[in-house]
Design a protein around this motif. Structure first.
Motif, PDB file in Angstrom:
ATOM      1  N   LEU A 116       0.767  -1.135  -0.070  1.00  0.00           N
ATOM      2  CA  LEU A 116       0.131   0.125  -0.045  1.00  0.00           C
ATOM      3  C   LEU A 116       0.938   1.228  -0.150  1.00  0.00           C
ATOM      4  N   LEU A 117       0.465   2.194  -0.787  1.00  0.00           N
ATOM      5  CA  LEU A 117       1.302   3.413  -0.787  1.00  0.00           C
ATOM      6  C   LEU A 117       0.118   4.732  -1.257  1.00  0.00           C
ATOM      7  N   ASP A 118       0.694   5.946  -0.909  1.00  0.00           N
ATOM      8  CA  ASP A 118      -0.056   6.940  -1.627  1.00  0.00           C
ATOM      9  C   ASP A 118       0.925   7.865  -2.146  1.00  0.00           C
ATOM     10  N   THR A 119       0.406   8.512  -3.212  1.00  0.00           N
ATOM     11  CA  THR A 119       1.198   9.506  -4.126  1.00  0.00           C
ATOM     12  C   THR A 119       0.297  10.611  -4.672  1.00  0.00           C
ATOM     13  N   LEU A 120       0.978  11.662  -4.517  1.00  0.00           N
ATOM     14  CA  LEU A 120       0.204  13.041  -5.071  1.00  0.00           C
ATOM     15  C   LEU A 120       0.117  13.269  -6.566  1.00  0.00           C
ATOM     16  N   ASN A 121      -0.610  13.877  -7.000  1.00  0.00           N
ATOM     17  CA  ASN A 121      -1.029  13.941  -8.383  1.00  0.00           C
ATOM     18  C   ASN A 121       0.418  14.453  -9.220  1.00  0.00           C
ATOM     19  N   PHE A 122       1.184  15.225  -8.594  1.00  0.00           N
ATOM     20  CA  PHE A 122       2.532  15.645  -9.115  1.00  0.00           C
ATOM     21  C   PHE A 122       3.814  14.816  -8.892  1.00  0.00           C
TER      22      PHE A 122
END
Length: 137
Positions: free
Chosen positions: A97-103
């Motif tokens: 699981l991870l999260d990343t921003l649009n940029f």
């Protein structure tokens, strides 16, 4: 009506985490949570890539992944992520699981088999987005 005391300190945040950890300990053994970290140094001994997270049960949570701009697009990031996934798999993890921003690195993760499971729109401001992604190992 109850009155609340405003307290925006790090010590209060630490206390909240401690209390939650105490409650969680009644339901699982948090000592089984293990940190996972990798780094890459250049010839001068400077950090050019770093990956950190933690494994717990079936899951590897990829918390932070940074690669110096001049080393991107050369396969180093992919190799580092694959190695982290292998370590997680050896520890018994079945998912990442991870999260990343649009940029940030959404296309990079998608090329490596990660799928968006949820999108937080207008984060942190209008027009932005945070993508929560996962992959089955």
């Amino acid at each position: 009506m109850p009155e609340f005391i405003a307290d925006h300190t790090e010590s209060l945040a630490t206390l909240a985490k401690q209390k939650i950890a105490e409650f969680n300990a009644l339901h699982w053994d948090a000592s089984l949570r293990q940190p996972l970290g990798l780094k890459k140094l250049n010839d001068a001994g400077e950090v050019i890539a770093v990956l950190t997270g933690r494994t717990f049960g079936n899951w590897f949570y990829l918390e932070s992944f940074w690669l110096d701009k001049q080393y991107r697009g050369q396969g180093l990031g992919k190799a580092m992520l694959v190695e982290a996934e292998q370590i997680a798999k050896q520890r018994g993890c079945r998912y990442v699981l991870l999260d990343t921003l649009n940029f940030q690195a959404k296309p990079f993760y998608q090329q490596l088999g990660y799928q968006i499971t949820w999108t937080q729109l207008d984060y942190p401001f209008d027009g932005g987005a945070k993508y929560f992604m996962q992959k089955t190992l």
